[in-house]
Design a protein around this motif. Structure first.
Motif, short mmCIF file in Angstrom:
data_model
loop_
_atom_site.label_atom_id
_atom_site.label_comp_id
_atom_site.label_asym_id
_atom_site.label_seq_id
_atom_site.Cartn_x
_atom_site.Cartn_y
_atom_site.Cartn_z
N THR A 111 3.01 8.88 3.48
CA THR A 111 1.83 10.13 3.96
C THR A 111 0.91 9.78 4.76
O THR A 111 0.85 8.29 4.86
CB THR A 111 1.43 10.30 2.47
N ASP A 143 0.77 -1.25 -0.05
CA ASP A 143 -0.06 -0.12 -0.06
C ASP A 143 0.63 1.19 0.00
O ASP A 143 0.67 2.19 -0.73
CB ASP A 143 -0.82 -0.11 1.29
N ALA A 144 2.02 1.27 0.61
CA ALA A 144 3.01 2.59 0.90
C ALA A 144 3.52 2.61 -0.38
O ALA A 144 3.67 3.61 -0.90
CB ALA A 144 3.79 2.22 2.00
N ARG A 145 4.09 1.65 -1.07
CA ARG A 145 4.62 1.79 -2.60
C ARG A 145 3.66 2.25 -3.28
O ARG A 145 4.04 3.16 -4.47
CB ARG A 145 5.39 0.44 -2.87
N SER A 146 2.59 1.89 -3.37
CA SER A 146 1.57 2.17 -4.61
C SER A 146 1.18 3.62 -4.24
O SER A 146 0.56 4.41 -5.39
CB SER A 146 0.28 1.38 -4.32
N LYS A 147 1.53 4.20 -3.06
CA LYS A 147 1.02 5.76 -2.70
C LYS A 147 2.24 6.51 -2.96
O LYS A 147 2.26 7.69 -2.38
CB LYS A 147 0.28 5.55 -1.50
N GLY A 148 3.39 6.07 -3.15
CA GLY A 148 4.58 6.85 -3.63
C GLY A 148 5.54 6.75 -2.57
O GLY A 148 6.81 7.46 -2.76
N ASP A 159 -2.17 9.25 4.57
CA ASP A 159 -3.30 8.20 4.09
C ASP A 159 -2.81 6.64 3.80
O ASP A 159 -3.65 5.81 3.37
CB ASP A 159 -3.69 8.57 2.73
N MET A 160 -1.41 6.51 4.27
CA MET A 160 -0.75 4.96 4.13
C MET A 160 -1.29 4.21 5.26
O MET A 160 -1.31 4.50 6.20
CB MET A 160 0.57 5.01 3.88
N ASP A 161 -1.63 2.93 5.08
CA ASP A 161 -1.80 2.08 6.04
C ASP A 161 -0.84 1.97 7.24
O ASP A 161 -1.19 1.93 8.47
CB ASP A 161 -1.98 0.45 5.64
#
Length: 480
Positions: free
Chosen positions: A345, A312-317, A347-349
């Motif tokens: 950020t 999830d963190a990778r997908s959000k940059g 919004d990351m899990d």
């Protein structure tokens, strides 16, 4: 469904109700155990732990699949024994009634005392991450205060639970101490019992359910929860030293500690320096991540949750940096190398919930006010860790934030100081244990007034004539 959700018609296992009845009868027959009896109980706990060290270590290892035997011996066996001995040394003083002041003008010759009395039967709900320490630390306080205890273990600690059930029966009657395995939704039933106190360690979400169950019986609770505990590396602090200390905590028990560093602030421009030193520190401590000295993630569900949070963190940059560089962790055994995550950020899990694993998000900052504002805008953490040699800066962070506890220039270690109470605040828990505060948590600190032979209140009794009114007016003037 949350494991502690209380159904409309909750079936209470007979073994729970029978054990509670036996312990209630034991307490009624011995409502105030002597100092000698309490010390004997505490020494019996010492024997239980000391005589069975290897069996306890092996049971915890079996539950984890791979739990560092050194970490179990150090963080669970040694620290437990230390706390027991400290309590034994201090108990006589703790049990003494405390004198309290009585105004001799209002109550001539009266005396006031605060007397600690046992509350009765205490229910302990134990998490899986430190299944020995989280039994014996509260149990030390419970027995010191003169109570009995029923203990429910975690569903991830079945080997340890079965062993403790066997061992407890050798050292104590079940009317004094007994253990239960988890599974099959037994958690709600246990916390719905009319205990005299419930001690729970776990997540904030489950803590809310435990508190709701306890409220039905007006049972007092001590909740030791978790949350996202921050660490801050000050601009003056040596980065190599900070990285070594941060990585010691983040890799202990593979990061599965409620007081662990959940995210780290480093000064703007110092991120790469921290990563370089953190990698060196980890490689020096764990040259072979698969040799049994590094602990596994507890179960596949937790391992998958951590991997999903990284995705999830990778997908959000965000960028995920592996610190076990050159090593291949054994995924089949749920060995997960420590990772630093930069560019996180909110919004990351990883930043939404407690991580409970060997993953460290890193944020940068330019001012102390920025750091304090970020911490204070979120639920209050269980711990906070400022790294700085500037005492004024450390004190500023302490006074401008609020957390359960603080270690300055290190992390986690305040928990091992038995003279300090341990406990959270708000989302991270309520109540304290360890040391004297643990003794008072499981005691009713009962206020007692011994009236003197002269009863001055008679001068203020009805009918309220001129004398009573004059005395009352004089009392008010003297205190105004």
């Amino acid at each position: 469904m949350n494991a502690f959700t209380d159904p409309a018609h909750l079936a209470i296992p007979a073994e729970f109700t029978e054990a509670l009845a036996a312990q209630r009868a034991h307490f009624e027959a011995n409502r105030y155990p002597s100092y000698e009896q309490r010390v004997a109980d505490l020494k019996q706990v010492v024997r239980l732990v000391a005589d069975n060290q290897q069996a306890l270590v092996d049971a915890v290892n079996a539950d984890y699949g791979c739990r560092s035997s050194f970490e179990t011996s150090f963080a669970e066996i040694a620290v437990t024994l230390d706390g027991l001995q400290e309590t034994i040394k201090s108990l006589r003083k703790w049990m003494k009634p405390q004198k309290r002041h009585v105004d001799p003008m209002r109550m001539p010759l009266a005396k006031a005392r605060l007397v600690p009395q046992p509350v009765g039967v205490v229910g302990i709900v134990v998490p899986w991450n430190f299944p020995l320490a989280m039994v014996f630390h509260p149990l030390t306080c419970i027995f010191a205060a003169g109570n009995t205890a029923m203990v429910k273990m975690s569903e991830n600690s079945n080997h340890t639970a079965r062993l403790l059930k066997q061992l407890a029966a050798r050292y104590f009657p079940p009317s004094k101490l007994c253990f239960f395995e988890d599974g099959g939704g037994r958690g709600p039933a246990f916390t719905s019992l009319p205990f005299d106190h419930i001690f729970f360690t776990g997540s904030p979400a489950t803590g809310k359910a435990v508190m709701a169950n306890a409220a039905r019986n007006l049972t007092p609770v001590t909740l030791e929860l978790g949350g996202k505990s921050p660490a801050i590396i000050g601009p003056d602090y040596d980065m190599a030293a900070a990285a070594k200390r941060v990585m010691w905590a983040k890799t202990l028990n593979a990061g599965q500690i409620c007081t662990n560093i959940d995210y780290l602030f480093v000064p703007e421009g110092k991120t790469q320096a921290f990563i370089d030193h953190a990698r060196k520190a980890f490689q020096a401590s764990y040259p072979d991540i698969n040799n049994g000295s590094y602990t596994a993630v507890i179960d596949q569900r937790s391992y998958d949750r951590l991997m999903a949070a990284l995705d999830d963190a990778r997908s959000k940059g965000a960028t995920v940096i592996e610190l076990a560089e050159g090593q291949v962790p054994d995924a089949a055994r749920r060995i997960m190398g420590p990772k630093v995550v930069v560019g996180v950020t909110d919004d990351m899990d990883l930043m939404q919930r407690e991580i409970f694993g060997p993953i460290l998000p890193v944020r940068t900052y330019t001012s102390r006010e920025e750091v304090a504002r970020y911490i204070n805008e979120r639920p209050r953490p269980l711990s906070m860790y400022p790294f700085t040699n500037d005492k004024a800066l450390a004190d500023w962070y302490i006074m401008n934030t609020l957390s359960g506890g603080v270690t300055v220039n290190d992390s986690v270690l305040h928990v091992s100081v038995h003279s300090l109470p341990f406990g959270g605040i708000g989302n991270s828990g309520m109540g304290h244990y360890h040391g004297y505060e643990g003794f008072t948590t499981f005691s009713k600190m009962r206020p007692i007034l011994y009236q003197g032979p002269v009863r001055s209140i008679d001068f203020l009794a009805a009918p309220y004539g001129a004398r009573a009114r004059k005395i009352l007016a004089m009392m008010i003037r003297m205190k105004s």
